[in-house]
Motif scaffolding. Structure first.
Motif, PDB file in Angstrom:
ATOM      1  N   ASN A  64      51.705  10.252  29.873  1.00 31.60           N
ATOM      2  CA  ASN A  64      51.111  10.428  28.549  1.00 31.60           C
ATOM      3  C   ASN A  64      49.605  10.650  28.648  1.00 31.60           C
ATOM      4  O   ASN A  64      49.042  11.521  27.974  1.00 31.60           O
ATOM      5  N   ASN A  82      56.599  18.578  18.377  1.00 31.78           N
ATOM      6  CA  ASN A  82      57.731  17.912  19.029  1.00 31.78           C
ATOM      7  C   ASN A  82      57.313  16.675  19.821  1.00 31.78           C
ATOM      8  O   ASN A  82      58.143  16.058  20.485  1.00 31.78           O
ATOM      9  N   ASN A  83      56.017  16.356  19.790  1.00 35.50           N
ATOM     10  CA  ASN A  83      55.514  15.196  20.543  1.00 35.50           C
ATOM     11  C   ASN A  83      54.535  14.414  19.675  1.00 35.50           C
ATOM     12  O   ASN A  83      53.314  14.558  19.787  1.00 35.50           O
TER      13      ASN A  83
END
Length: 201
Positions: free
Chosen positions: A121, A162-163
């Motif tokens: 991340n 999408n994140n």
């Protein structure tokens, strides 16, 4: 230094592009310029990738070029201190290790070769932040949102849709980009009105 970075007071305030540019152009750094330009080329390839993806072959090549580049600074304690961390990132297979999942699936693995979810991340966040800053600088320098810049921005936006975790961490820079885009659209509209000839009655 690249345009827009003259107000930076130290290396910790600069991104990779600015530091590489400085090292490449400043005579203070007694380094092999070829090694610097090779890293710059790799950095540009990943930053300008439309899909934001690279192959395993590309990563191996990048690993060698980064090692060659870092060897130019092997006498600097700060570089030596972070060398092992850089090596860990470059030699990782970029699979994410989730202990509970791996144990449940009965997989045996060496955890040292894996990245944690938080590490992945963090890396993704830094890369995306740098990519967005690069897009912003390009748009600012060109004084226009070209089709190429718009396409790059749309790819990132689609990825962020999408994140959610990454999107939340990049809100500020995205707002800055959207604001610049809006300014350019307004300027384009004004110019279009000025250039449109008045119709005769």
């Amino acid at each position: 230094m690249p345009r827009g970075l003259a107000d930076k007071r130290g290396p910790e305030e600069c991104d990779a592009a600015a530091l590489l540019s400085l090292i490449n152009s400043c005579d203070h750094f007694m380094v092999d310029r070829k090694k610097v330009t090779e890293v710059i080329k790799c950095r540009n390839e990943i930053m300008h990738s439309s899909e934001m993806k690279v192959s395993s072959t590309w990563l191996r090549d990048f690993h060698k070029k980064i090692q060659n580049f870092l060897n130019e600074f092997r006498n600097i304690p700060e570089i030596v201190a972070v060398y092992s961390r850089i090596e860990q990132l470059l030699t990782s297979d970029w699979a994410v290790h989730i202990p509970e999942e791996d144990q449940r699936d009965g997989r045996e693995c060496e955890i040292g070769s894996y990245l944690s979810v938080s590490q992945v991340n963090e890396i993704e966040m830094e890369l995306l932040k740098e990519k967005l800053q690069e897009i912003y600088r390009q748009a600012e320098e060109q004084e226009v949102f070209s089709e190429e810049i718009s396409n790059q921005l749309e790819v990132v936006k689609e990825f962020l849709r999408n994140n959610e975790d990454l999107r939340n961490g990049l809100t500020e820079v995205m707002q800055k980009l959207d604001s610049l885009h809006l300014q350019h659209q307004k300027l384009d509209s004004k110019e279009a009105v000025i250039q449109t000839p008045e119709k005769k009655a």
